[in-house]
Design an enzyme around this catalytic site. Structure first.
Site, mmCIF file in Angstrom:
data_model
loop_
_atom_site.group_PDB
_atom_site.id
_atom_site.type_symbol
_atom_site.label_atom_id
_atom_site.label_comp_id
_atom_site.label_asym_id
_atom_site.label_seq_id
_atom_site.Cartn_x
_atom_site.Cartn_y
_atom_site.Cartn_z
ATOM 1 N N GLU A 7 0.878 -1.163 0.000
ATOM 2 C CA GLU A 7 0.000 0.000 0.000
ATOM 3 C C GLU A 7 0.919 1.217 0.000
ATOM 4 O O GLU A 7 1.270 1.737 1.030
ATOM 5 C CB GLU A 7 -0.916 -0.027 1.233
ATOM 6 C CG GLU A 7 -2.021 1.024 1.199
ATOM 7 C CD GLU A 7 -1.531 2.430 1.506
ATOM 8 O OE1 GLU A 7 -1.723 3.325 0.651
ATOM 9 O OE2 GLU A 7 -0.953 2.641 2.585
ATOM 10 N N GLU A 16 4.219 9.784 -1.328
ATOM 11 C CA GLU A 16 4.369 8.790 -0.265
ATOM 12 C C GLU A 16 5.758 8.199 -0.440
ATOM 13 O O GLU A 16 6.117 7.743 -1.529
ATOM 14 C CB GLU A 16 3.291 7.724 -0.399
ATOM 15 C CG GLU A 16 3.471 6.503 0.447
ATOM 16 C CD GLU A 16 3.444 6.794 1.935
ATOM 17 O OE1 GLU A 16 4.425 6.416 2.605
ATOM 18 O OE2 GLU A 16 2.479 7.380 2.411
#
Length: 163
Positions: A7, A16
């Site tokens: 994820e 991210e």
């Protein structure tokens, strides 16, 4: 079958730190024919009219609570509120002023870290309804595909969009 599941999605899909690690792991350890899940992703962008949200954040400054005129602080409050991305607003389909556009598409089997360093896209929207544009809304969709033919089926999709 060799597979990496992670994820790695973040704000505006790619903000991210994990995505770089996943790509490095793919290049170093994933066997030929292996799969990375999610296998594909898209970032969508759309102009939005978020009147209720906007009012909930700035309405106080244009009111007179307890008889105190707060209007002199409205410009500063507006600058503060609109100077950074809003992460806590859930977009409703009624707020969309146009059809969303895919502005980034990633294939996790081939995308490189360098591809993510600078992303430039020209885009144009056809506004479909009247309203005040309070900003751009965004979301991402990811697919879980890439299985070998003997396991072939339609990819499962996860969407963070308003639908």
């Amino acid at each position: 079958m060799d597979m990496i599941i992670s994820e790695w999605m973040g704000t505006l899909l790619i903000f991210e730190a994990m995505i770089e690690s996943v790509l490095k792991a793919r290049d170093k350890w994933l066997q030929p024919g292996g799969v990375v899940w999610p296998s594909h992703s898209q970032l969508l962008l759309v102009p939005v009219m978020a009147q209720q949200f906007h009012e909930s954040k700035l309405g106080f400054w244009s009111s007179s609570p307890f008889g105190i005129d707060m209007g002199c602080l409205l410009a500063k409050a507006t600058d503060t509120f609109t100077s950074r991305p809003i992460h806590d607003h859930v977009i409703d389909t009624a707020e969309l002023l146009a059809k969303p556009l895919k502005i980034v598409e990633l294939d996790m089997s081939s995308v490189q870290v360098a591809d993510l360093e600078t992303i430039e896209r020209a885009f144009q929207f056809s506004i479909e309804r009247k309203g005040v544009m309070h900003g751009f809304g965004s979301w991402f969709d990811v697919q879980f595909g890439g299985l070998p033919v003997e396991h072939d089926s339609a990819p499962v999709e996860l969407s963070t969009g308003p639908d």
